[in-house]
Scaffold this active site. Sequence first.
Site, PDB file in Angstrom:
ATOM      1  N   ILE A  76       0.972  -1.430   0.176  1.00  0.00           N
ATOM      2  CA  ILE A  76      -0.025  -0.176   0.031  1.00  0.00           C
ATOM      3  C   ILE A  76       1.220   1.084   0.009  1.00  0.00           C
ATOM      4  O   ILE A  76       2.185   1.612   0.705  1.00  0.00           O
ATOM      5  CB  ILE A  76      -0.818   0.405   1.030  1.00  0.00           C
ATOM      6  CG1 ILE A  76      -1.407  -1.131   0.813  1.00  0.00           C
ATOM      7  CG2 ILE A  76      -1.709   1.065   1.369  1.00  0.00           C
ATOM      8  CD1 ILE A  76      -2.222  -1.264   2.493  1.00  0.00           C
ATOM      9  N   CYS A  77       0.628   2.126  -1.031  1.00  0.00           N
ATOM     10  CA  CYS A  77       1.016   3.756  -0.974  1.00  0.00           C
ATOM     11  C   CYS A  77       0.499   4.688  -0.050  1.00  0.00           C
ATOM     12  O   CYS A  77      -0.897   4.898  -0.919  1.00  0.00           O
ATOM     13  CB  CYS A  77       1.610   3.796  -2.499  1.00  0.00           C
ATOM     14  SG  CYS A  77       2.473   5.164  -2.024  1.00  0.00           S
ATOM     15  N   LEU A  78       0.078   5.076   1.564  1.00  0.00           N
ATOM     16  CA  LEU A  78      -0.498   5.633   2.243  1.00  0.00           C
ATOM     17  C   LEU A  78       0.347   6.523   2.767  1.00  0.00           C
ATOM     18  O   LEU A  78       1.330   5.647   3.351  1.00  0.00           O
ATOM     19  CB  LEU A  78      -1.395   4.779   3.018  1.00  0.00           C
ATOM     20  CG  LEU A  78      -2.153   5.411   3.557  1.00  0.00           C
ATOM     21  CD1 LEU A  78      -3.528   7.125   2.696  1.00  0.00           C
ATOM     22  CD2 LEU A  78      -3.977   4.851   4.129  1.00  0.00           C
TER      23      LEU A  78
END
Length: 215
Positions: free
Chosen positions: A91-93
Site C-alpha cells: 500500500i502507498c499511503l
Amino acid sequence: MANIAVQRIKREFKEVLKSEETSKNQIKVDLVDENFTELRGEIAGPPDTPYEGGRYQLEIKIPETYPFNPPKVRFITKIWHPNISSVTGAICLDILKDQWAAAMTLRTVLLSLQALLAAAEPDDPQDAVVANQYKQNPEMFKQTARLWAHVYAGAPVSSPEYTKKIENLCAMGFDRYGSEILWRRDMGVSVSPLSCLFCYRFIGLIYPHKPVIIT
C-alpha cells in the site's frame, strides 16, 4: 514485543471492536496470534465505487516500536487500485510511511484505508500500470476494478458492461462458464491455463496469446 506496544494495541483493538463508526462502515479486526503482533483486518468496499459490495482482508503486523512507528499493512485480497499493488498487496499511503504520528491508532488506519478506496491518488501510485489505466482510460479502469472486486472480494456483479459482454460471448456459442473465463482473462484476472486452453480450442484458436475480441 515491548510492553508499551502491547498495552497500546490491546486498547486500540478493543476500541475498534466497540466503535460505532467502524461497525457502521463494516470494518472488522481479529487477532492472528495472542501476542498482538499480528492482526487480520477487514474493510468493506465503499458505496458508489467499483469496490462496493466487496470484502477486503488486510494483514496487519505490529512492530515492537509501535506506536512510534506505523503498523505494516498490506491487502491480502487482490484489488485493482492505483495505490495498492495488484501483485503483492503493498500500500502507498502517507500515514503508513512518513506522515505517521504516535497519536494515530489502528482505527485511524482502517478508516483511512477504506477512504483510500474511494479517493485514489494516481499521481503517487503503488501500481504504475493501474494508475496509468486510471488516468488514461477511466471507464476500463472501473470495469476491471469491478471485475476484480467480484472475483476476489465477493462483490455482486452489477455492471451493465459486464452483463452485455457475457451475453455477446454466449451469443458466439460459449456457455456462461466459458464466457466468464475469457472475460476474466481479458480483464487481467488470473485463470487456469487449462480453462483458457479449453476456451480457445472451442472457437478454433491454437495459440493462447492471441486476443479474443469482446465487443
